[in-house]
Design a protein around this motif. Sequence first.
Motif, PDB file in Angstrom:
ATOM      1  N   LEU A   1       0.911  -1.255   0.045  1.00 19.70           N
ATOM      2  CA  LEU A   1      -0.110  -0.011  -0.108  1.00 19.70           C
ATOM      3  C   LEU A   1       0.883   1.266  -0.261  1.00 19.70           C
ATOM      4  O   LEU A   1       1.884   1.195   0.728  1.00 19.70           O
ATOM      5  N   ARG A   2       0.500   2.201  -0.957  1.00 18.25           N
ATOM      6  CA  ARG A   2       1.030   3.518  -1.113  1.00 18.25           C
ATOM      7  C   ARG A   2       0.031   4.531  -0.213  1.00 18.25           C
ATOM      8  O   ARG A   2      -1.155   4.574  -0.797  1.00 18.25           O
ATOM      9  N   SER A   3       0.464   5.399   0.779  1.00 26.94           N
ATOM     10  CA  SER A   3      -0.432   6.091   1.338  1.00 26.94           C
ATOM     11  C   SER A   3       0.430   7.575   1.757  1.00 26.94           C
ATOM     12  O   SER A   3       1.477   7.601   2.081  1.00 26.94           O
ATOM     13  N   GLY A   4      -0.390   8.796   1.345  1.00 27.55           N
ATOM     14  CA  GLY A   4       0.231   9.957   1.629  1.00 27.55           C
ATOM     15  C   GLY A   4      -0.802  10.933   1.813  1.00 27.55           C
ATOM     16  O   GLY A   4      -2.204  10.601   1.512  1.00 27.55           O
ATOM     17  N   VAL A   5      -0.666  11.896   2.229  1.00 28.03           N
ATOM     18  CA  VAL A   5      -1.558  13.123   2.125  1.00 28.03           C
ATOM     19  C   VAL A   5      -1.002  14.175   1.376  1.00 28.03           C
ATOM     20  O   VAL A   5       0.071  14.739   1.407  1.00 28.03           O
ATOM     21  N   LEU A   6      -2.103  14.805   0.378  1.00 27.96           N
ATOM     22  CA  LEU A   6      -1.757  15.933  -0.423  1.00 27.96           C
ATOM     23  C   LEU A   6      -2.219  17.000   0.372  1.00 27.96           C
ATOM     24  O   LEU A   6      -3.460  17.356   0.606  1.00 27.96           O
ATOM     25  N   LYS A   7      -1.096  18.137   0.273  1.00 24.67           N
ATOM     26  CA  LYS A   7      -1.470  19.529   0.522  1.00 24.67           C
ATOM     27  C   LYS A   7      -2.022  19.494   2.059  1.00 24.67           C
ATOM     28  O   LYS A   7      -2.689  20.590   2.132  1.00 24.67           O
ATOM     29  N   GLY A   8      -2.043  18.572   2.915  1.00 21.14           N
ATOM     30  CA  GLY A   8      -2.707  18.613   4.340  1.00 21.14           C
ATOM     31  C   GLY A   8      -4.009  18.246   4.404  1.00 21.14           C
ATOM     32  O   GLY A   8      -4.799  18.564   5.092  1.00 21.14           O
ATOM     33  N   GLU A   9      -4.768  17.851   2.939  1.00 26.18           N
ATOM     34  CA  GLU A   9      -6.079  17.832   3.065  1.00 26.18           C
ATOM     35  C   GLU A   9      -6.637  16.798   2.411  1.00 26.18           C
ATOM     36  O   GLU A   9      -7.831  16.409   2.490  1.00 26.18           O
ATOM     37  N   ILE A  10      -5.942  15.693   1.551  1.00 20.34           N
ATOM     38  CA  ILE A  10      -6.458  14.725   0.899  1.00 20.34           C
ATOM     39  C   ILE A  10      -5.650  13.614   1.081  1.00 20.34           C
ATOM     40  O   ILE A  10      -4.247  13.529   1.032  1.00 20.34           O
ATOM     41  N   SER A  11      -6.364  12.586   1.746  1.00 23.64           N
ATOM     42  CA  SER A  11      -5.639  11.243   1.899  1.00 23.64           C
ATOM     43  C   SER A  11      -5.716  10.389   0.674  1.00 23.64           C
ATOM     44  O   SER A  11      -6.643  10.060   0.170  1.00 23.64           O
ATOM     45  N   ASP A  12      -4.408  10.394   0.148  1.00 24.96           N
ATOM     46  CA  ASP A  12      -4.198   9.660  -1.088  1.00 24.96           C
ATOM     47  C   ASP A  12      -3.764   8.228  -0.958  1.00 24.96           C
ATOM     48  O   ASP A  12      -2.560   8.058  -0.669  1.00 24.96           O
ATOM     49  N   ASN A  13      -4.490   7.102  -1.316  1.00 22.16           N
ATOM     50  CA  ASN A  13      -4.136   5.882  -0.906  1.00 22.16           C
ATOM     51  C   ASN A  13      -4.154   5.070  -2.069  1.00 22.16           C
ATOM     52  O   ASN A  13      -4.881   4.999  -3.060  1.00 22.16           O
ATOM     53  N   MET A  14      -2.969   3.904  -2.492  1.00 25.42           N
ATOM     54  CA  MET A  14      -3.018   3.171  -3.650  1.00 25.42           C
ATOM     55  C   MET A  14      -2.756   1.798  -3.221  1.00 25.42           C
ATOM     56  O   MET A  14      -1.539   1.526  -2.618  1.00 25.42           O
ATOM     57  N   LEU A  15      -3.505   0.882  -3.374  1.00 21.64           N
ATOM     58  CA  LEU A  15      -3.176  -0.659  -3.279  1.00 21.64           C
ATOM     59  C   LEU A  15      -2.300  -1.198  -4.564  1.00 21.64           C
ATOM     60  O   LEU A  15      -2.737  -0.685  -5.781  1.00 21.64           O
ATOM     61  N   LEU A  16      -1.395  -1.762  -4.100  1.00 22.71           N
ATOM     62  CA  LEU A  16      -0.564  -2.164  -5.256  1.00 22.71           C
ATOM     63  C   LEU A  16      -0.538  -3.630  -5.501  1.00 22.71           C
ATOM     64  O   LEU A  16      -0.261  -4.395  -4.637  1.00 22.71           O
ATOM     65  N   PHE A  17      -1.045  -4.372  -6.661  1.00 23.50           N
ATOM     66  CA  PHE A  17      -1.202  -5.437  -6.963  1.00 23.50           C
ATOM     67  C   PHE A  17      -0.118  -6.159  -7.991  1.00 23.50           C
ATOM     68  O   PHE A  17       0.234  -5.236  -8.849  1.00 23.50           O
ATOM     69  N   ARG A  18       0.326  -7.427  -7.637  1.00 22.56           N
ATOM     70  CA  ARG A  18       0.862  -8.259  -8.516  1.00 22.56           C
ATOM     71  C   ARG A  18      -0.052  -9.001  -9.587  1.00 22.56           C
ATOM     72  O   ARG A  18      -0.925  -9.782  -8.873  1.00 22.56           O
ATOM     73  N   LEU A  19       0.092  -8.621 -10.773  1.00 18.86           N
ATOM     74  CA  LEU A  19      -0.836  -9.291 -11.886  1.00 18.86           C
ATOM     75  C   LEU A  19       0.043 -10.216 -12.802  1.00 18.86           C
ATOM     76  O   LEU A  19       1.245  -9.802 -12.940  1.00 18.86           O
ATOM     77  N   LYS A  20      -0.668 -11.185 -13.321  1.00 24.06           N
ATOM     78  CA  LYS A  20      -0.091 -12.074 -14.200  1.00 24.06           C
ATOM     79  C   LYS A  20      -0.864 -11.796 -15.541  1.00 24.06           C
ATOM     80  O   LYS A  20      -2.194 -11.585 -15.611  1.00 24.06           O
ATOM     81  N   PRO A  21       0.154 -11.332 -16.766  1.00 22.06           N
ATOM     82  CA  PRO A  21      -0.652 -11.075 -17.998  1.00 22.06           C
ATOM     83  C   PRO A  21      -1.167 -12.335 -18.580  1.00 22.06           C
ATOM     84  O   PRO A  21      -0.651 -13.344 -18.637  1.00 22.06           O
ATOM     85  N   LEU A  22      -2.267 -11.956 -19.076  1.00 19.98           N
ATOM     86  CA  LEU A  22      -3.029 -13.113 -19.875  1.00 19.98           C
ATOM     87  C   LEU A  22      -2.861 -12.916 -21.463  1.00 19.98           C
ATOM     88  O   LEU A  22      -3.019 -13.980 -22.261  1.00 19.98           O
ATOM     89  N   ASN A  23      -2.230 -11.916 -22.065  1.00 17.08           N
ATOM     90  CA  ASN A  23      -1.772 -11.525 -23.422  1.00 17.08           C
ATOM     91  C   ASN A  23      -0.614 -10.538 -23.239  1.00 17.08           C
ATOM     92  O   ASN A  23      -0.672  -9.990 -22.207  1.00 17.08           O
ATOM     93  N   MET A  24      -0.227 -10.771 -24.318  1.00 18.33           N
ATOM     94  CA  MET A  24       1.248  -9.784 -24.079  1.00 18.33           C
ATOM     95  C   MET A  24       1.291  -8.793 -25.329  1.00 18.33           C
ATOM     96  O   MET A  24       2.272  -7.931 -25.380  1.00 18.33           O
ATOM     97  N   GLU A  25      -0.014  -8.530 -25.960  1.00 18.64           N
ATOM     98  CA  GLU A  25      -0.053  -7.338 -27.003  1.00 18.64           C
ATOM     99  C   GLU A  25      -0.558  -6.196 -26.263  1.00 18.64           C
ATOM    100  O   GLU A  25      -1.642  -5.822 -25.702  1.00 18.64           O
ATOM    101  N   VAL A  26       0.415  -5.168 -26.251  1.00 21.11           N
ATOM    102  CA  VAL A  26      -0.060  -4.037 -25.583  1.00 21.11           C
ATOM    103  C   VAL A  26      -0.361  -2.772 -26.779  1.00 21.11           C
ATOM    104  O   VAL A  26       0.012  -2.876 -27.762  1.00 21.11           O
ATOM    105  N   GLN A  27      -1.670  -2.417 -26.261  1.00 20.45           N
ATOM    106  CA  GLN A  27      -2.141  -1.162 -27.161  1.00 20.45           C
ATOM    107  C   GLN A  27      -2.569   0.020 -26.041  1.00 20.45           C
ATOM    108  O   GLN A  27      -3.425  -0.074 -25.414  1.00 20.45           O
ATOM    109  N   ALA A  28      -1.576   0.985 -26.133  1.00 23.39           N
ATOM    110  CA  ALA A  28      -1.711   1.878 -25.216  1.00 23.39           C
ATOM    111  C   ALA A  28      -3.174   2.795 -25.559  1.00 23.39           C
ATOM    112  O   ALA A  28      -3.198   2.913 -26.521  1.00 23.39           O
ATOM    113  N   GLN A  29      -3.713   3.383 -24.300  1.00 26.01           N
ATOM    114  CA  GLN A  29      -4.904   4.022 -24.762  1.00 26.01           C
ATOM    115  C   GLN A  29      -4.185   5.495 -24.676  1.00 26.01           C
ATOM    116  O   GLN A  29      -3.876   6.283 -23.759  1.00 26.01           O
ATOM    117  N   LEU A  30      -4.143   5.934 -25.979  1.00 29.06           N
ATOM    118  CA  LEU A  30      -3.496   7.196 -26.355  1.00 29.06           C
ATOM    119  C   LEU A  30      -3.969   8.578 -25.756  1.00 29.06           C
ATOM    120  O   LEU A  30      -3.467   9.662 -25.684  1.00 29.06           O
TER     121      LEU A  30
END
Length: 160
Positions: free
Chosen positions: A74-103
């Motif tokens: 988990l990554r957790s921080g507070v932005l400008k003393g006002e917003i609790s910003d939290n991110m869960l970090l998942f390890r994922l297995k790819p089911l395909n290897m063809e990358v198509q970037a959302q441009l």
Amino acid sequence: MQERCRNVWLAVSGIVISDQGEWLVVKKRYSGLKGVWSLPAGFVKENETVDEAVIREVLEETGVATEVEGIVGLRSGVLKGEISDNMLLFRLKPLNMEVQAQLEELYEAKFVQPEELLKEGKQSILLEELISYNLEALQQVRTGLNPGDHFGYTSYKLFV
């Protein structure tokens, strides 16, 4: 409850690693990560669990379908003393290897060896730290649990 949680953010990020040890990375067109290699990520929607959100976000940003192997941390921080910003970090297995970037959101998305990213030196601090971390100790998901019908859960998962 809506007012109490107004400034609490919950995001997810996917560490997608191929069988060859390549990591799926993206270069965003916006935010503080503009033009820097980072991980596919985004916010959890109100009608989904965190593991559903990370699978959706990675697929939307890169076109790579995945399955959850576990939670790294988990990554957790507070932005400008006002917003609790939290991110869960998942390890994922790819089911395909063809990358198509959302441009609309990204300049580029690709699979690359982590050492190559470090040589380039244009990665987020989070990505840099994760590359040097042992990602084998994962918290797994348990499904099919019911804490009681009186709660009204439509989905309930435990990560241990």
